[in-house]
Design an enzyme around this catalytic site. Structure first.
Site, PDB file in Angstrom:
ATOM      1  N   ARG A  18     -27.789   2.862 -29.365  1.00  0.00           N
ATOM      2  CA  ARG A  18     -28.426   2.307 -28.113  1.00  0.00           C
ATOM      3  C   ARG A  18     -27.762   2.349 -27.016  1.00  0.00           C
ATOM      4  O   ARG A  18     -28.381   2.109 -25.945  1.00  0.00           O
ATOM      5  CB  ARG A  18     -29.010   0.862 -28.627  1.00  0.00           C
ATOM      6  CG  ARG A  18     -30.241   1.063 -29.532  1.00  0.00           C
ATOM      7  CD  ARG A  18     -30.693  -0.395 -29.730  1.00  0.00           C
ATOM      8  NE  ARG A  18     -29.696  -0.763 -31.333  1.00  0.00           N
ATOM      9  CZ  ARG A  18     -29.779  -1.981 -31.556  1.00  0.00           C
ATOM     10  NH1 ARG A  18     -30.480  -2.936 -31.006  1.00  0.00           N
ATOM     11  NH2 ARG A  18     -28.912  -2.480 -32.440  1.00  0.00           N
ATOM     12  N   GLN A  78     -14.564   3.727 -42.167  1.00  0.00           N
ATOM     13  CA  GLN A  78     -15.576   3.483 -43.147  1.00  0.00           C
ATOM     14  C   GLN A  78     -16.428   4.935 -43.220  1.00  0.00           C
ATOM     15  O   GLN A  78     -16.969   5.129 -42.039  1.00  0.00           O
ATOM     16  CB  GLN A  78     -16.580   2.467 -42.800  1.00  0.00           C
ATOM     17  CG  GLN A  78     -17.617   2.345 -43.637  1.00  0.00           C
ATOM     18  CD  GLN A  78     -18.392   1.010 -43.047  1.00  0.00           C
ATOM     19  OE1 GLN A  78     -18.621   1.046 -41.954  1.00  0.00           O
ATOM     20  NE2 GLN A  78     -19.323   0.513 -44.055  1.00  0.00           N
ATOM     21  N   GLU A 158     -31.336 -12.564 -44.190  1.00  0.00           N
ATOM     22  CA  GLU A 158     -31.646 -11.598 -43.182  1.00  0.00           C
ATOM     23  C   GLU A 158     -33.131 -11.603 -42.686  1.00  0.00           C
ATOM     24  O   GLU A 158     -33.914 -11.795 -43.612  1.00  0.00           O
ATOM     25  CB  GLU A 158     -30.944 -10.224 -43.751  1.00  0.00           C
ATOM     26  CG  GLU A 158     -29.757 -10.158 -43.834  1.00  0.00           C
ATOM     27  CD  GLU A 158     -28.872 -10.349 -42.674  1.00  0.00           C
ATOM     28  OE1 GLU A 158     -28.998  -9.742 -41.490  1.00  0.00           O
ATOM     29  OE2 GLU A 158     -28.162 -11.177 -42.556  1.00  0.00           O
ATOM     30  N   ARG A 319      -3.765  -0.375  -3.869  1.00  0.00           N
ATOM     31  CA  ARG A 319      -3.836   0.677  -5.176  1.00  0.00           C
ATOM     32  C   ARG A 319      -2.680   0.272  -5.960  1.00  0.00           C
ATOM     33  O   ARG A 319      -1.624  -0.410  -5.546  1.00  0.00           O
ATOM     34  CB  ARG A 319      -4.080   2.075  -4.629  1.00  0.00           C
ATOM     35  CG  ARG A 319      -5.593   2.286  -4.132  1.00  0.00           C
ATOM     36  CD  ARG A 319      -5.415   3.614  -3.652  1.00  0.00           C
ATOM     37  NE  ARG A 319      -5.087   4.646  -4.457  1.00  0.00           N
ATOM     38  CZ  ARG A 319      -4.542   5.762  -4.154  1.00  0.00           C
ATOM     39  NH1 ARG A 319      -4.542   6.289  -3.087  1.00  0.00           N
ATOM     40  NH2 ARG A 319      -4.188   6.701  -5.015  1.00  0.00           N
ATOM     41  N   ASN A 363       6.766  -3.825  11.633  1.00  0.00           N
ATOM     42  CA  ASN A 363       5.245  -3.632  12.250  1.00  0.00           C
ATOM     43  C   ASN A 363       4.737  -2.407  12.310  1.00  0.00           C
ATOM     44  O   ASN A 363       5.434  -1.424  12.867  1.00  0.00           O
ATOM     45  CB  ASN A 363       5.451  -4.419  13.515  1.00  0.00           C
ATOM     46  CG  ASN A 363       3.921  -4.621  14.171  1.00  0.00           C
ATOM     47  OD1 ASN A 363       3.109  -3.675  14.188  1.00  0.00           O
ATOM     48  ND2 ASN A 363       3.638  -5.875  14.702  1.00  0.00           N
ATOM     49  N   ALA A 366      -1.432   0.152  14.589  1.00  0.00           N
ATOM     50  CA  ALA A 366      -2.882   0.793  14.050  1.00  0.00           C
ATOM     51  C   ALA A 366      -2.774   2.217  13.859  1.00  0.00           C
ATOM     52  O   ALA A 366      -2.352   3.013  14.542  1.00  0.00           O
ATOM     53  CB  ALA A 366      -3.878   0.088  14.992  1.00  0.00           C
ATOM     54  N   ARG A 426       5.565  13.648  20.811  1.00  0.00           N
ATOM     55  CA  ARG A 426       4.177  13.792  21.294  1.00  0.00           C
ATOM     56  C   ARG A 426       4.161  14.626  22.851  1.00  0.00           C
ATOM     57  O   ARG A 426       5.347  14.394  23.303  1.00  0.00           O
ATOM     58  CB  ARG A 426       3.291  12.589  21.524  1.00  0.00           C
ATOM     59  CG  ARG A 426       4.021  11.461  22.800  1.00  0.00           C
ATOM     60  CD  ARG A 426       3.145  10.116  22.753  1.00  0.00           C
ATOM     61  NE  ARG A 426       3.710   9.444  23.464  1.00  0.00           N
ATOM     62  CZ  ARG A 426       4.054   8.212  23.922  1.00  0.00           C
ATOM     63  NH1 ARG A 426       4.037   7.569  22.646  1.00  0.00           N
ATOM     64  NH2 ARG A 426       4.641   7.604  24.912  1.00  0.00           N
TER      65      ARG A 426
HETATM   66  C1  UD1 Z   1     -25.341  -9.255 -38.705  1.00  0.00           C
HETATM   67  C2  UD1 Z   1     -25.662  -9.970 -39.846  1.00  0.00           C
HETATM   68  C3  UD1 Z   1     -26.524 -11.116 -39.342  1.00  0.00           C
HETATM   69  C4  UD1 Z   1     -26.195 -11.673 -37.799  1.00  0.00           C
HETATM   70  C5  UD1 Z   1     -25.949 -10.623 -37.050  1.00  0.00           C
HETATM   71  C6  UD1 Z   1     -25.382 -11.231 -35.728  1.00  0.00           C
HETATM   72  C7  UD1 Z   1     -25.318  -8.679 -41.967  1.00  0.00           C
HETATM   73  C8  UD1 Z   1     -25.955  -8.205 -42.982  1.00  0.00           C
HETATM   74  N1  UD1 Z   1     -26.052  -9.541 -40.805  1.00  0.00           N
HETATM   75  O1  UD1 Z   1     -26.579  -8.416 -38.648  1.00  0.00           O
HETATM   76  O2  UD1 Z   1     -26.896 -11.946 -40.445  1.00  0.00           O
HETATM   77  O3  UD1 Z   1     -27.304 -12.470 -37.637  1.00  0.00           O
HETATM   78  O4  UD1 Z   1     -24.956  -9.576 -37.521  1.00  0.00           O
HETATM   79  O5  UD1 Z   1     -25.061 -10.452 -34.838  1.00  0.00           O
HETATM   80  O6  UD1 Z   1     -24.091  -8.832 -41.983  1.00  0.00           O
HETATM   81  N2  UD1 Z   1     -20.941  -2.291 -39.186  1.00  0.00           N
HETATM   82  C9  UD1 Z   1     -19.959  -1.411 -39.782  1.00  0.00           C
HETATM   83  N3  UD1 Z   1     -20.422  -0.658 -41.012  1.00  0.00           N
HETATM   84  C10 UD1 Z   1     -21.555  -0.749 -41.558  1.00  0.00           C
HETATM   85  C11 UD1 Z   1     -22.752  -1.859 -40.913  1.00  0.00           C
HETATM   86  C12 UD1 Z   1     -22.097  -2.693 -39.895  1.00  0.00           C
HETATM   87  O7  UD1 Z   1     -18.850  -1.347 -39.307  1.00  0.00           O
HETATM   88  O8  UD1 Z   1     -21.678  -0.082 -42.315  1.00  0.00           O
HETATM   89  C13 UD1 Z   1     -20.514  -3.329 -37.943  1.00  0.00           C
HETATM   90  C14 UD1 Z   1     -21.166  -2.594 -36.824  1.00  0.00           C
HETATM   91  O9  UD1 Z   1     -20.664  -1.937 -35.884  1.00  0.00           O
HETATM   92  C15 UD1 Z   1     -21.186  -4.289 -36.106  1.00  0.00           C
HETATM   93  C16 UD1 Z   1     -21.177  -5.317 -37.208  1.00  0.00           C
HETATM   94  O10 UD1 Z   1     -20.653  -4.553 -38.505  1.00  0.00           O
HETATM   95  O11 UD1 Z   1     -20.045  -4.410 -35.334  1.00  0.00           O
HETATM   96  C17 UD1 Z   1     -22.740  -5.714 -37.483  1.00  0.00           C
HETATM   97  O12 UD1 Z   1     -23.276  -4.720 -37.872  1.00  0.00           O
HETATM   98  P1  UD1 Z   1     -25.056  -4.799 -37.340  1.00  0.00           P
HETATM   99  O13 UD1 Z   1     -25.643  -3.622 -38.307  1.00  0.00           O
HETATM  100  O14 UD1 Z   1     -25.065  -4.792 -36.081  1.00  0.00           O
HETATM  101  O15 UD1 Z   1     -25.544  -6.202 -38.419  1.00  0.00           O
HETATM  102  P2  UD1 Z   1     -26.861  -6.775 -37.666  1.00  0.00           P
HETATM  103  O16 UD1 Z   1     -28.025  -6.301 -38.365  1.00  0.00           O
HETATM  104  O17 UD1 Z   1     -26.950  -7.191 -36.320  1.00  0.00           O
END
Ligand code: UD1
Ligand code: CA
Length: 454
Positions: A18, A78, A158, A319, A363, A366, A426
Site C-alpha cells: 500500500r 523470512q 483477530e 548546507r 565583513n 552583499a 574592476r
Molecule cells: C497485527 C496483529 C494484530 C494487531 C495489529 C496491530 C497478528 C496476527 N496480528 O495485525 O493483533 O492488532 O498487528 O497493528 O500479529 N510481518 C512479517 N512477516 C509476516 C507477517 C507480518 O514480517 O509473515 C510483519 C509486517 O511487516 C508488520 C508486522 O509483522 O511489520 C505486522 O504484520 P501485519 O500483517 O501488518 O499484521 P496485522 O494484520 O496488522
C-alpha cells in the site's frame, strides 16, 4: 536488581504494497530517518540490547539502515510470509541464545516510546511471562481484540476470527509484546495456521500461554505509540505526531517558537535552551544550534552548526559543513556550505559562501560569491580575520584574502590579497562632463524618427 539480558526482534518482512513504492516499507522516513531505524533507537534507548531484524524484500537496504543507528544488530530473512509467529521464528537462531527477555516489535510502528518498552520489561522482571501492549483506538476495526479476565489476558482474537461480542471490545492489540525468553520458542512452535487467513499468528501465543498457566497481562499504552504505517497518508500522520512530540520537548526545554506548527526537525536535531526559532524553518539531519542563537523565518538548516548568539536568516540556507562561530551573522538570501564563519563575522545579504574559511570579525558585503567550482573540482577560499569584502565581489577559488585586507566592491579576485592590502579588480570609472544632455537629445531624435517611419 539483576540485569536482564534482552533480545529485540523487529518484524520488517511485510511487503508494504500500500505504500506503492519501490522502497521496502520500513525504509520510508519520518524526521529524516527510516521507520525501522526509529524502532531500533527505541529498543536500544535504555540498554544496548541485541537486535534481530526480520526482513523480506530489500534486505541489504534495511540492514544498512538498522546498522547505522544500532549496535549488535543481526538480520534474518523470512523467505515466505506466513504470518507474524512465523516471522519471529525466522530469528530462531537469535532467540535460542537464551535471553531473559524478548521484545517483539514491528518495523512499521516507529512511534513506540522507549518508556513503554522498559515498562513492559519491568513487568517481566516482576513476574509477568508475557506483556502485550494494548491501546484503545477510535475505531478498533482490523485490530486483534484483547480478551481479559480478572486482570489476566486470556486471548487475542483477530478481527477475522472475532464474534460480535469480541468485536465489541475496544481494547486492542498494539502488536508489540514482551515475552520471557524461556517460554517463547515452545509457544511459537505450538502455533497453528488453522484460521481465516491461514497464517501463523503471533497473537495465538497468548491463549497458549494462558492455557499453560503462565501469567499474561496487557499494558495500556497511548494510542499514538502503536500507530502502524501502511500507506503514505499514515506516514504523514506519523510524521506530524513525531514533529509535535519534538516541538513540545524543545519548548519545555527552553526553546522559543512563535509558530511551532510551522517548524520541522530531524530525528537528531539538537537545539539548546534560549534559542529562538521563527516560523517556517526546516532542519535537515545533523544540526546543532547553540544557546542564544536566533533562526529567523523561512530558513533551511541542514548538517550545520550554529554557535552561541548567532543570527541566521530570514531566508538563509545553511548546507552541510556550515559552521557558524559565536556571534556571527548569516542574513537574508545567503547560502553557506562547507564553510567556517568566524566569531562575529557577518555575511549579511545575498551571498554564497562555499568551501571557505572566514576569519573573526570579517565583513562579507552583499552579493559576494565564492566561485568554488570550475565544473570539475571544488576549491577553497580563505578570508582572514577583520577582512572586508566589498559588495558584489567574486572570489575565484582557490584564493586567499589575508587578515585585515580590503576588497573593493564589484571586484573579481583571482589572485591572493596580502594582509592589510586593498585589492580593486574592476573597470576604472570615467566621468564625461555634460555628456548626459547630448545622449538625451540623441535618443529623443531617434525615437521621433522611428515613429515617423511607421
Ligand atoms: C497485527 C496483529 C494484530 C494487531 C495489529 C496491530 C497478528 C496476527 N496480528 O495485525 O493483533 O492488532 O498487528 O497493528 O500479529 N510481518 C512479517 N512477516 C509476516 C507477517 C507480518 O514480517 O509473515 C510483519 C509486517 O511487516 C508488520 C508486522 O509483522 O511489520 C505486522 O504484520 P501485519 O500483517 O501488518 O499484521 P496485522 O494484520 O496488522
Ligand atoms: Ca499492520
Amino acid at each position: 536488581m539483576k540485569h536482564r539480558s534482552c533480545l529485540s526482534v523487529v518484524l520488517a518482512a511485510g511487503e508494504g504494497t500500500r505504500m506503492k513504492s519501490s522502497l521496502p516499507k520500513v525504509m520510508h522516513k519520518i524526521a529524516g530517518l527510516p521507520l525501522v531505524a526509529h524502532v531500533i533507537l527505541a529498543v536500544q534507548a535504555d540498554d544496548k540490547s541485541d537486535v534481530a531484524v526480520v526482513v523480506g524484500r530489500g534486505a541489504e537496504l534495511v540492514e544498512a539502515a538498522a546498522q547505522a543507528v544500532g549496535s549488535k544488530v543481526s538480520v534474518y530473512q523470512q523467505k515466505e510470509r506466513l504470518g507474524t509467529a512465523h516471522a519471529v521464528l525466522s530469528a530462531r537462531n537469535a532467540i535460542e541464545q537464551g535471553y531473559d527477555d524478548v521484545l517483539i516489535v514491528f518495523g512499521d510502528t516507529p512511534l513506540i516510546e522507549a518508556s513503554s518498552l522498559s515498562h513492559a520489561r519491568q513487568q517481566l522482571a516482576s513476574g509477568a511471562d508475557i506483556v502485550v501492549m494494548g491501546f484503545r483506538p477510535e475505531n478498533p476495526y482490523g485490530y486483534g481484540r484483547l480478551i481479559e479476565n480478572e486482570g489476566r489476558l486470556v486471548a487475542i482474537i483477530e478481527e477475522k476470527e472475532a464474534n460480535e461480542a469480541q468485536k465489541a471490545v475496544g481494547f486492542c492489540n498494539g502488536g508489540l509484546m514482551a515475552v520471557k525468553g524461556a517460554h517463547l520458542l515452545a509457544l511459537l512452535d505450538a502455533v497453528k495456521n488453522d484460521n481465516a487467513k491461514g497464517e501463523y499468528y503471533l497473537t495465538d501465543i497468548v491463549a497458549l500461554a494462558h492455557g499453560k498457566g503462565l501469567n499474561v497481562i496487557a499494558q495500556e499504552v497511548p494510542a499514538d505509540n502503536v500507530i502502524g504505517i501502511n500507506n503514505r497518508l499514515e506516514l504523514s500522520q506519523a510524521e506530524a505526531i513525531w514533529q509535535n512530540r519534538k516541538r513540545e520537548e524543545l519548548m519545555l526545554n527552553g526553546v522559543t517558537m512563535i509558530a511551532p506548527e510551522t517548524v520541522f526537525f530531524s530525528y537528531d536535531t539538537i537545539i539548546e535552551p534560549d534559542v529562538i526559532i521563527e516560523p517556517n524553518v526546516v532542519f535537515g539531519a545533523g544540526v546543532k544550534v547553540d544557546t542564544g542563537a536566533i533562526i529567523h523565518a523561512f530558513s533551511h538548516v541542514d548538517g550545520a552548526y550554529v554557535g552561541e548568539q548567532v543570527s541566521v536568516g530570514p531566508y538563509a540556507r545553511l548546507r552541510p559543513g556550515a559552521d557558524l562561530a559565536t556571534g556571527s551573522k548569516v542574513g537574508n538570501f545567503c547560502e553557506v556550505k562547507n564553510a567556517k564563519i568566524g566569531e562575529r563575522a557577518k555575511v549579511n545579504h545575498l551571498s554564497y559562501i562555499g568551501d571557505a574559511e572566514v576569519g573573526a570579525d570579517a565583513n562579507i558585503g552583499a552579493g559576494t560569491i565564492t566561485c568554488n567550482y570550475d565544473g570539475y573540482n571544488k576549491h577553497k577560499t580563505s578570508i582572514g580575520a577583520h577582512a572586508f569584502i566589498g559588495s558584489n565581489s567574486s572570489l575565484i577559488a582557490p584564493v586567499t584574502i589575508a587578515e585585515g585586507a580590503y576588497v573593493g566592491s564589484g571586484s573579481v579576485i583571482v589572485e591572493n590579497v596580502p594582509a592589510n592590502a586593498l585589492a580593486i579588480a574592476r573597470g576604472r570609472q570615467e566621468n564625461k562632463e555634460g555628456r548626459a544632455e547630448v545622449l538625451r537629445q540623441r535618443y529623443a531624435q531617434l525615437k521621433a524618427e522611428l515613429k515617423h517611419k511607421v
